[in-house]
Enzyme design. Sequence first.
Site, PDB file in Angstrom:
ATOM      1  N   LYS A  30     -62.261 -75.062 131.879  1.00  0.00           N
ATOM      2  CA  LYS A  30     -62.325 -75.867 133.103  1.00  0.00           C
ATOM      3  C   LYS A  30     -61.382 -77.060 133.006  1.00  0.00           C
ATOM      4  O   LYS A  30     -61.247 -77.671 131.936  1.00  0.00           O
ATOM      5  CB  LYS A  30     -63.769 -76.327 133.333  1.00  0.00           C
ATOM      6  CG  LYS A  30     -64.019 -76.970 134.688  1.00  0.00           C
ATOM      7  CD  LYS A  30     -65.501 -77.279 134.873  1.00  0.00           C
ATOM      8  CE  LYS A  30     -65.804 -77.938 136.198  1.00  0.00           C
ATOM      9  NZ  LYS A  30     -67.244 -78.214 136.367  1.00  0.00           N
ATOM     10  N   SER A 105     -69.404 -76.587 140.404  1.00  0.00           N
ATOM     11  CA  SER A 105     -67.998 -76.927 140.504  1.00  0.00           C
ATOM     12  C   SER A 105     -67.111 -76.104 139.567  1.00  0.00           C
ATOM     13  O   SER A 105     -65.887 -76.193 139.638  1.00  0.00           O
ATOM     14  CB  SER A 105     -67.820 -78.421 140.173  1.00  0.00           C
ATOM     15  OG  SER A 105     -68.217 -78.697 138.828  1.00  0.00           O
ATOM     16  N   SER A 129     -73.481 -76.920 137.809  1.00  0.00           N
ATOM     17  CA  SER A 129     -72.104 -76.475 138.016  1.00  0.00           C
ATOM     18  C   SER A 129     -71.634 -75.350 137.112  1.00  0.00           C
ATOM     19  O   SER A 129     -70.538 -74.832 137.303  1.00  0.00           O
ATOM     20  CB  SER A 129     -71.146 -77.664 137.895  1.00  0.00           C
ATOM     21  OG  SER A 129     -71.309 -78.544 138.975  1.00  0.00           O
TER      22      SER A 129
END
Length: 425
Positions: A30, A105, A129
């Site tokens: 990420k 996210s 997330s």
Amino acid sequence: MAADLNAFITEESIAGADAGPLADATVAVKDNISTAGVETTCGSRMLEGYVPPYDATVVERLTDAGATIVGKANMDEFGMGTTTETSQFGPTRNPVDPDRVPGGSSGGSAAAVAAGEADLALGTDTGGSVRCPAAFCGVVGIKPTYGLVSRYGLIAYANSLEQIGPIAGTVEDAAALLDVIAGPDPHDATTREAGADANYAAAADGDVDGMTIGVVPELFEGAHEGVVETVRSAIDDLEAQGAETVEVSLPSVEHAVQAYYVIATSEASSNLARFDGVRYGHSAGHDGNWNETFAETRSEGFGEEVKRRILLGTYALSAGYHDKYYKKAQDARAWVRSDFDDAFADVDVIASPTMPVLPFELGEGIDDPMTMYLADANTTPVNLANLPAISVPAGTAEGLPVGLQLIGPQFGEETIVRAASAVEE
């Protein structure tokens, strides 16, 4: 496929050691986790062009274990979103249905794994997330106990809530990734020795005989009918394998979303204050006094959702409102923790839908932040209580993935992995 899904912001390979438990595995990381020499943007124009001079601890552990990092995964800007549509580099699409969102996210991480663009991925979970995109994309995601995994090198959103966690196609693979990244770190004083010697991959043995699973009515209320049916069926399958189910009540979860967003936005307003165009991040380069340049820089660098959360957090911490909002939110957080403690006196794990809804269509909720916030109702209590949880595919509804969330007591990762592997079987 990568261009179609927009799962990556940066595609750049970082080779790992020649041998190790993750040798030959490819990993998407990420884009809020620092990678030395590789641009790390947090999905924001504010950090576009920023190249960290060091690796996050989890990145060091990945490459030491032989993994090859294949790129930085797309994400909601600074981790603020439920759909990966707030990324300033365009939304990621769901591999199951490209007209729908992958969740957020950590949507790029989950989409990369679901589409076969990476074997494994790292996401971050502040209020769901990792688990949300895992559920929406039909893969496995683990939110570890706070303190199990180092946050050194993670660009912070809300320090007291967030954890780095693994995403994979199977429970065993996610657990094997957790084995690599878990453990204390001298760079992060919040890490703990507990759980460091566990073997999470070995716990994925599918043996739930005699396990007691708590079912929380409050976490099913208002959920999509197809989600409820699918999750109930998965729980029935666990009973058929020897588990016992009992109903447990968590009355505090009714207030968890409100408490979470007050605490998270308050911490975000403090963390993101450093991005002023002088010390960090994008600079507007305007002439004039510092206050004007500061305002212009942040106006240009941050997207709408980040600005909204900074404003909410600043308001909650302001003079005259701190006790009214932030203190009450912390009281609610203590109540959530207490409710979970009481529940785990009687059960081994707690089961619920990961997400109460099916994946949104692209553009469906981006202009309705309240709907997005409420979609986190089942995931935020876990972060408030600093507990571990896993989302495992439970089946489908209307042809779309549905995730079953299994929550454990602190450092109970082996138990939730065992239960999740039984669902998988």
